[in-house]
Structure formats: C-alpha cells, structure tokens
Scaffold this motif. Structure first.
Motif, PDB file in Angstrom:
ATOM      1  N   ARG A  48      -7.203  14.865 -40.254  1.00  0.00           N
ATOM      2  CA  ARG A  48      -6.584  13.520 -40.356  1.00  0.00           C
ATOM      3  C   ARG A  48      -5.195  13.814 -39.878  1.00  0.00           C
ATOM      4  O   ARG A  48      -4.428  14.753 -40.040  1.00  0.00           O
ATOM      5  CB  ARG A  48      -6.486  13.353 -41.632  1.00  0.00           C
ATOM      6  CG  ARG A  48      -7.927  13.275 -42.226  1.00  0.00           C
ATOM      7  CD  ARG A  48      -8.270  11.705 -42.554  1.00  0.00           C
ATOM      8  NE  ARG A  48      -9.818  11.715 -43.029  1.00  0.00           N
ATOM      9  CZ  ARG A  48     -10.451  10.603 -42.781  1.00  0.00           C
ATOM     10  NH1 ARG A  48     -10.362   9.992 -41.625  1.00  0.00           N
ATOM     11  NH2 ARG A  48     -11.705  10.764 -43.347  1.00  0.00           N
ATOM     12  N   GLY A  49      -4.687  12.528 -39.215  1.00  0.00           N
ATOM     13  CA  GLY A  49      -3.429  12.630 -38.526  1.00  0.00           C
ATOM     14  C   GLY A  49      -2.496  12.521 -39.618  1.00  0.00           C
ATOM     15  O   GLY A  49      -2.754  11.874 -40.815  1.00  0.00           O
ATOM     16  N   THR A  50      -1.017  12.473 -39.372  1.00  0.00           N
ATOM     17  CA  THR A  50      -0.005  12.232 -40.261  1.00  0.00           C
ATOM     18  C   THR A  50       0.497  10.732 -40.256  1.00  0.00           C
ATOM     19  O   THR A  50       1.167  10.178 -41.063  1.00  0.00           O
ATOM     20  CB  THR A  50       1.293  13.046 -39.847  1.00  0.00           C
ATOM     21  OG1 THR A  50       1.733  12.451 -38.350  1.00  0.00           O
ATOM     22  CG2 THR A  50       1.125  14.629 -39.711  1.00  0.00           C
ATOM     23  N   ASN A  52       1.860   9.530 -37.558  1.00  0.00           N
ATOM     24  CA  ASN A  52       3.045   9.496 -36.365  1.00  0.00           C
ATOM     25  C   ASN A  52       2.163  10.477 -35.417  1.00  0.00           C
ATOM     26  O   ASN A  52       2.346  11.515 -35.369  1.00  0.00           O
ATOM     27  CB  ASN A  52       4.141  10.075 -36.873  1.00  0.00           C
ATOM     28  CG  ASN A  52       5.233   9.897 -35.922  1.00  0.00           C
ATOM     29  OD1 ASN A  52       5.045  10.158 -34.844  1.00  0.00           O
ATOM     30  ND2 ASN A  52       6.521  10.043 -36.558  1.00  0.00           N
ATOM     31  N   VAL A  53       1.874   9.745 -34.375  1.00  0.00           N
ATOM     32  CA  VAL A  53       1.041  10.348 -33.338  1.00  0.00           C
ATOM     33  C   VAL A  53       2.173  11.469 -32.465  1.00  0.00           C
ATOM     34  O   VAL A  53       1.599  12.271 -32.092  1.00  0.00           O
ATOM     35  CB  VAL A  53       0.521   9.350 -32.086  1.00  0.00           C
ATOM     36  CG1 VAL A  53       1.726   8.733 -31.488  1.00  0.00           C
ATOM     37  CG2 VAL A  53      -0.312  10.098 -31.157  1.00  0.00           C
ATOM     38  N   ASP A  56       2.081  14.519 -34.730  1.00  0.00           N
ATOM     39  CA  ASP A  56       0.721  15.271 -34.603  1.00  0.00           C
ATOM     40  C   ASP A  56       0.631  15.989 -32.906  1.00  0.00           C
ATOM     41  O   ASP A  56       0.091  16.779 -33.085  1.00  0.00           O
ATOM     42  CB  ASP A  56      -0.511  14.095 -34.688  1.00  0.00           C
ATOM     43  CG  ASP A  56      -0.409  13.552 -35.863  1.00  0.00           C
ATOM     44  OD1 ASP A  56       0.130  13.898 -37.035  1.00  0.00           O
ATOM     45  OD2 ASP A  56      -1.123  12.369 -35.947  1.00  0.00           O
TER      46      ASP A  56
END
Length: 81
Positions: A48-50, A52-53, A56
């Motif tokens: 799962r991403g944060t 904030n790309v 990441d």
C-alpha cells in the motif's frame, strides 16, 4: 487516413471477405480465456502506498512536491494528513 494509397483493408474486413472471421474470433477468445486461467501469478506482494507518490518513489521534499501539485490542481480536499 482516407486517401492513403498504402493503406489496405483491416484485418477483420480481410478475414470476413475470406469467410473465416468468426472462426478466428472464436479461436482468439478461446486463447485469451485459456491464457487467463493458466497464467495465475500469485507470486506478488501488495504494498500500500503512503498517499504521497513522491514519498513512495523516494524523491526529495515529497511533502512540498505534493502540496504544490494539490495547489496547482485547485483541489484542496486532497490535502489530508
């Protein structure tokens, strides 16, 4: 590209003219179904991403970059912490 003398018929129109379009479509569908059944790849991990790309991707100043993009988009509702 109307009027292009180098452009020929579509593959579908050619196969239809030859009387084999249905046969080729059925075979294509059969192959796609078989491929989707046999290529089940369970060797992956979902991360799962944060949210904030930039963070990441490990970029410098991710919070600042995201803030600037949100401001530029005019959608302040995405600015959540």
């Amino acid at each position: 590209m109307a009027g292009n003398k180098h452009r020929g018929p579509t593959l579908d129109s050619f196969l239809e003219k030859e009387g084999v379009l249905g046969e080729f479509q059925a075979k294509a569908i059969e192959e796609v179904r078989a491929d989707s059944i046999t290529n089940k790849d369970d060797d992956f991990e979902l991360i799962r991403g944060t949210g904030n790309v930039y963070a990441d991707l490990g970029m410098k100043n991710p919070e600042e970059r995201q803030r600037r993009v949100i401001e530029a988009s005019g959608d302040a509702s995405k600015n959540r912490k």
